[in-house]
Design an enzyme around this catalytic site. Structure first.
Site, PDB file in Angstrom:
ATOM      1  N   LYS A  52      68.907  46.200 -14.908  1.00  0.00           N
ATOM      2  CA  LYS A  52      67.573  46.789 -15.141  1.00  0.00           C
ATOM      3  C   LYS A  52      66.925  47.176 -13.807  1.00  0.00           C
ATOM      4  O   LYS A  52      66.289  48.228 -13.694  1.00  0.00           O
ATOM      5  CB  LYS A  52      66.677  45.787 -15.887  1.00  0.00           C
ATOM      6  CG  LYS A  52      67.066  45.621 -17.346  1.00  0.00           C
ATOM      7  CD  LYS A  52      66.076  44.768 -18.112  1.00  0.00           C
ATOM      8  CE  LYS A  52      66.564  43.395 -18.361  1.00  0.00           C
ATOM      9  NZ  LYS A  52      65.854  42.648 -19.406  1.00  0.00           N
ATOM     10  N   GLN A  56      62.518  37.429 -17.668  1.00  0.00           N
ATOM     11  CA  GLN A  56      63.797  37.495 -18.369  1.00  0.00           C
ATOM     12  C   GLN A  56      63.963  36.280 -19.287  1.00  0.00           C
ATOM     13  O   GLN A  56      63.824  35.142 -18.856  1.00  0.00           O
ATOM     14  CB  GLN A  56      64.948  37.559 -17.342  1.00  0.00           C
ATOM     15  CG  GLN A  56      66.322  37.674 -17.968  1.00  0.00           C
ATOM     16  CD  GLN A  56      66.532  38.972 -18.753  1.00  0.00           C
ATOM     17  OE1 GLN A  56      66.003  40.024 -18.394  1.00  0.00           O
ATOM     18  NE2 GLN A  56      67.292  38.902 -19.836  1.00  0.00           N
ATOM     19  N   ASP A  93      57.534  44.253 -21.428  1.00  0.00           N
ATOM     20  CA  ASP A  93      58.413  43.896 -22.549  1.00  0.00           C
ATOM     21  C   ASP A  93      57.643  43.890 -23.879  1.00  0.00           C
ATOM     22  O   ASP A  93      58.234  43.752 -24.937  1.00  0.00           O
ATOM     23  CB  ASP A  93      59.023  42.497 -22.314  1.00  0.00           C
ATOM     24  CG  ASP A  93      60.529  42.554 -22.112  1.00  0.00           C
ATOM     25  OD1 ASP A  93      61.113  43.650 -22.259  1.00  0.00           O
ATOM     26  OD2 ASP A  93      61.134  41.509 -21.798  1.00  0.00           O
TER      27      ASP A  93
END
Ligand code: NAP
Length: 285
Positions: A54, A98, A121
């Site tokens: 990413k 994460q 996110d």
């Protein structure tokens, strides 16, 4: 785009490329490049590799990306302190924690420390609320990618029956909200759904986000339906989706696995980052 036995193959690559082009031009229009901060706790190999890919993808579009790594035995308060500090830092536009976190850490409490307007996110409760309220916000990337795919290939959503199998916070629920916002009639199915085959067979659009390889079979799909496979399971070293390949015999359109929905997730993360940066920079003017 290519066709197989009359079934349109909804390849993710051309869609992701078009999205990344949009991201690059969005970055170019900003006064300063967006800064995206990843936070990783521990050394789980899958997380290490996801964050690295990413970060690289972000850098290729001109986004400034870096990763803070905390040791696996980090205390909850230290993780929360870092996320709170990044949230207050004016130079930071996006924050991604994460997941999953190592055992013993509370991801819900940690995510709540991220400023909603930097939550790329889309997992902060404020963004979940905005999603269901029909407001602007930052929404989960895999779910956004499904809409992007359908739009790219000109597959209509409004007024159609969408059946989403899987009700996770990460994929199923946000996908349901996004399809609803686009005026689909939405059903969310899950492990307790009775007669899954009968429910899925109603759908004009099927989304499979479960993690059970081959769960969705040819007999469960209405001829002419569009089928989006999100599930991703490694079996004997090969990646398998939730949708059995024989579904291509009845579906009008089907995402390949791999090479379908997965390619959109990172692209949509970068869209969210540019959106977050644009909103912050224009608000600050
Ligand atoms: P998850 O949190 O484990 O949720 C799975 C969902 O599937 C749950 O709602 C569960 O129902 C439901 N389910 C389980 N077995 C079922 C069955 N036999 N019939 C019907 N529903 C069933 O998983 P997730 O995070 O949403 O991920 C789902 C899959 O997508 C995984 O394979 C994951 O690797 C993949 N994924 C891919 C991407 C991508 O970028 N392509 C991104 C995220 C996830 P209950 O709620 O009743 O338990």
């Amino acid at each position: 785009m290519s066709e197989d036995h009359g079934c349109l193959r909804l390849a993710g690559r051309p869609v992701a490329d078009a999205v990344l082009e949009r991201v690059r031009s969005g970055v170019a229009q900003l006064e300063r490049p967006p800064r995206l901060c990843f936070v990783r706790v521990g050394d789980d190999p899958a997380s290490v590799s996801y964050v690295r890919s990413k970060e690289k993808a972000a850098q290729r579009t001109g986004i400034v990306a870096d990763t803070t790594v905390l040791p696996g035995r980090t205390r909850q308060e230290d993780l929360e302190e870092l996320l709170t500090r990044l949230s207050a830092d004016d130079a930071v536009d996006g924050i991604l924690l994460q997941l999953p976190l190592p055992e013993g850490l509370d991801s819900t409490a940690a995510l709540a420390c991220i400023a909603p307007d930097k939550d790329v996110d889309g997992l902060h409760p404020v963004n979940v609320g905005r999603l269901w309220n029909g407001e602007d916000g930052l929404f989960p990337c895999t779910a956004l990618g499904l809409i992007e795919l359908l739009d790219h290939y000109g597959i209509g959503i409004g007024g159609r029956e969408a059946v989403i199998v899987g009700r996770s916070q990460l994929v199923g629920k946000p996908a349901a909200a996004l399809f609803l916002r686009r005026n689909a009639t939405v059903t969310l199915a899950h492990s307790k759904t009775k007669d899954l085959a009968g429910v899925v067979r109603r759908a004009d659009i099927v989304v499979a986000a479960v993690g059970v390889p081959g769960l969705i079979k040819e007999q469960m799909v209405r001829p002419g339906a569009a089928v989006l496979d999100v599930g991703l399971t490694r079996v004997d070293g090969k990646i398998r989706g939730d949708v059995s390949p024989d579904v291509a015999r009845v579906a009008a359109a089907l995402t390949p696995m791999p090479g379908g929905t997965g390619l959109l997730t990172v692209a949509m993360l970068l869209v969210n980052t540019v959106t977050a940066a644009t909103r912050r920079q224009t608000r600050d003017r």
